[in-house]
Design an enzyme around this catalytic site. Structure first.
Site, PDB file in Angstrom:
ATOM      1  CB  THR A  76      -0.948   0.005   1.220  1.00 14.70           C
ATOM      2  OG1 THR A  76      -1.670   1.236   1.237  1.00 14.70           O
ATOM      3  CG2 THR A  76      -0.203  -0.124   2.534  1.00 14.70           C
ATOM      4  CB  SER A 124      -4.085   2.043  10.418  1.00 12.54           C
ATOM      5  OG  SER A 124      -3.829   1.180   9.317  1.00 12.54           O
ATOM      6  CE1 TYR A 128      -4.091  -3.452   4.797  1.00 16.91           C
ATOM      7  CE2 TYR A 128      -4.199  -1.058   4.683  1.00 16.91           C
ATOM      8  CZ  TYR A 128      -4.014  -2.288   4.071  1.00 16.91           C
ATOM      9  OH  TYR A 128      -3.738  -2.328   2.734  1.00 16.91           O
ATOM     10  CG  HIS A 129      -2.150   1.892   6.219  1.00  9.66           C
ATOM     11  ND1 HIS A 129      -3.305   2.363   6.781  1.00  9.66           N
ATOM     12  CD2 HIS A 129      -2.316   2.044   4.873  1.00  9.66           C
ATOM     13  CE1 HIS A 129      -4.139   2.796   5.832  1.00  9.66           C
ATOM     14  NE2 HIS A 129      -3.566   2.610   4.662  1.00  9.66           N
ATOM     15  CE  LYS A 162      -1.679  -4.666   2.473  1.00 11.15           C
ATOM     16  NZ  LYS A 162      -1.904  -5.812   1.592  1.00 11.15           N
TER      17      LYS A 162
END
Ligand code: NAD
Ligand code: USQ
Length: 404
Positions: free
Chosen positions: A155, A190, A192-193, A196
């Site tokens: 991302t 976050s 989530y980020h 990655k």
């Protein structure tokens, strides 16, 4: 266009992990249409999250089994299906040894930043699912098909919003008179980020240590719903998330406009990101597969076509609404996230263009047709799901449950 790998005459075999999801379904059909041999691997966990949180796609979507059956009856092309979790290594090993992929496209992660910020257990799940799943894929490649090319969805959010230009993966730095090319600094915002970023580190290490070939596609925010293949039949229709957890900026704004909900700009609205049309997602993935990374190489491509601030998106959707006779209002919602709301942003994105990407830029006509899709299905919209409900600051260990 018969797809062949190198000198061989058999089609390139591509395993699409997360092939039942938004990007993965469109990509699976696109590759199958281009005569790649495709296998979808998915544990359907995303459909399960929707059930748990009481969410639904704007567009009605068929089961993965019906989707694949319909594709076969329309095109006579088979897509193999492996239902299971890539965190379960026995399952993944079985899928690898039976399908024997030349390339693995890995979309199969928990991809919502808000979902990862709901509570401790969702934060832990996100990083466990994403980081360990990717680690298993790396081990499967090493063990069963060393030459297999990993095309991994990363991302743009890995980079955050630094006050200097963002390069594609690496930056050359001169420090105290010495120069080196190093991974570009990562400042994700976050859990989530961050998953990655952790994935990227594990991939870079295994490229060096084991000679894995990998392409990390640092994708921006995707918009749109129709691709040539998903438009062929209603049973092939892709999902379209608009809710406050899985919906992304531009897609959400179109649905908000269609139902007469004010556009939800978080905070000052200067948050700038890279965006791309889902028709370019499928093109980019195909380009990455067609020219694989070399053994031991970790390529990084920034996969987006245009930059917009949230305020710019809101004004584009307002204008598109006017043309269709819809009056669109915008409100500023207190930002549920912790992020810069006014910042410098200039990210390079030339490597995919060099490989031949022909971008579908956000034109008036695309916005009109996206708004029309939103209008077409507006009776399916649950307006209670529109406002953001997850706070970056309030996340805690107490499990959050959804009450009816
Ligand atoms: P999605 O939620 O629609 O699809 C993800 C799919 O992966 C789902 O079908 C889910 O069931 C599956 N999955 C998740 N964990 C799995 C596991 N452990 N084993 C097997 N299958 C699993 O998400 P999407 O929007 O299609 O995103 C796909 C990928 O692209 C993600 O990695 C995401 O981070 C990345 N990405 C998406 C966007 C976007 O705007 N949608 C932007 C940039 C990057
Ligand atoms: N935003 C609003 N209003 C909204 C929704 C979002 O102002 O109603 C703002 C957010 O605060 C953020 C920006 O718009 O600043 C983008 O948010 P988003 O929800 O569209 O995207 P994001 O959370 O970054 O995540 C999405 C995908 C994720 C992918 C990422 C690419 O869900 O999988 O990794 O886009 S990127 O943004 O480049 O990191």
């Amino acid at each position: 266009s018969d797809q062949t790998s190198g000198q061989e005459s058999r089609p390139t075999r591509v395993m699409v992990i997360g092939g039942d999801g938004y990007c993965g379904w469109a990509t699976s059909l696109h590759l199958s249409n281009k005569n790649y041999e495709v296998a979808i691997v998915d544990n359907l966990v995303r459909r399960h999250f929707d059930h748990q949180l009481g969410l639904d796609s704007l567009t009605p979507i068929s089961s993965i089994h019906d989707r694949i059956r319909r594709w076969r009856s329309l095109t006579e092309k088979d897509i193999s299906l492996y239902i299971g979790d890539v965190c379960d290594f026995e399952f993944l090993a079985e899928a690898f040894t039976s399908f024997k992929p030349d390339a693995v496209v890995h979309f199969g992660e928990q991809r919502s930043a808000p979902y990862s910020m709901i509570d401790r257990s969702r934060a832990v799940y996100t990083q466990q699912n994403n980081v360990l799943g990717t680690l298993n894929v790396l081990f499967a490649i090493k063990e069963f098909s060393e030459d297999c090319h990993l095309v991994k969805l990363g991302t743009m959010g890995e980079y955050g919003t630094p006050n200097i230009d963002i390069e594609e993966g690496y930056i050359t730095i001169t420090h105290n008179g010495r120069t080196d090319t190093l991974p570009y600094p990562k400042q994700a915002s976050s859990f989530y980020h961050l998953s990655k970023v952790h994935d990227s580190n594990n991939i870079a290490f295994t490229c060096k240590a084991w000679g894995i070939r990998a392409t990390d596609l640092n994708q921006g925010v995707v918009y749109g719903v129709r691709t040539d293949e998903t438009a062929m039949h209603e049973e092939l229709c892709n999902r379209f998330d608009y809710d406050g957890v899985f919906g992304t900026a531009l897609n959400r704004f179109c649905v908000q406009a269609a139902v007469g909900h004010p556009l939800t700009v978080y905070g000052k609205g200067g948050q700038t990101r890279g965006y791309l049309d889902i028709r370019d997602t499928v093109q980019c993935v195909e380009l990455a597969i067609a020219t694989p990374a070399k053994r031991g190489e970790m390529r990084v491509f920034n996969q987006f076509t245009e930059q917009f601030s949230v305020n710019q998106l809101a004004s584009l959707v307002t204008k598109a609404g006017e043309k269709l006779g819809i009056e669109v209002k915008t409100i500023s919602v207190p930002n549920p996230r912790v992020e810069a709301e006014e910042h410098y942003y200039n990210a390079k994105h030339t490597k995919l263009i060099e490989l031949g990407l022909q971008p579908h830029l956000l034109s008036d006509s695309l916005l009109d047709s996206l708004l029309n899709v939103a209008v077409q299905f507006k009776d399916r919209v649950d307006t209670k799901q529109i406002m953001p409900s997850v706070s970056w600051r309030k996340i805690g260990v107490k499990p959050k449950t959804v009450s009816a």
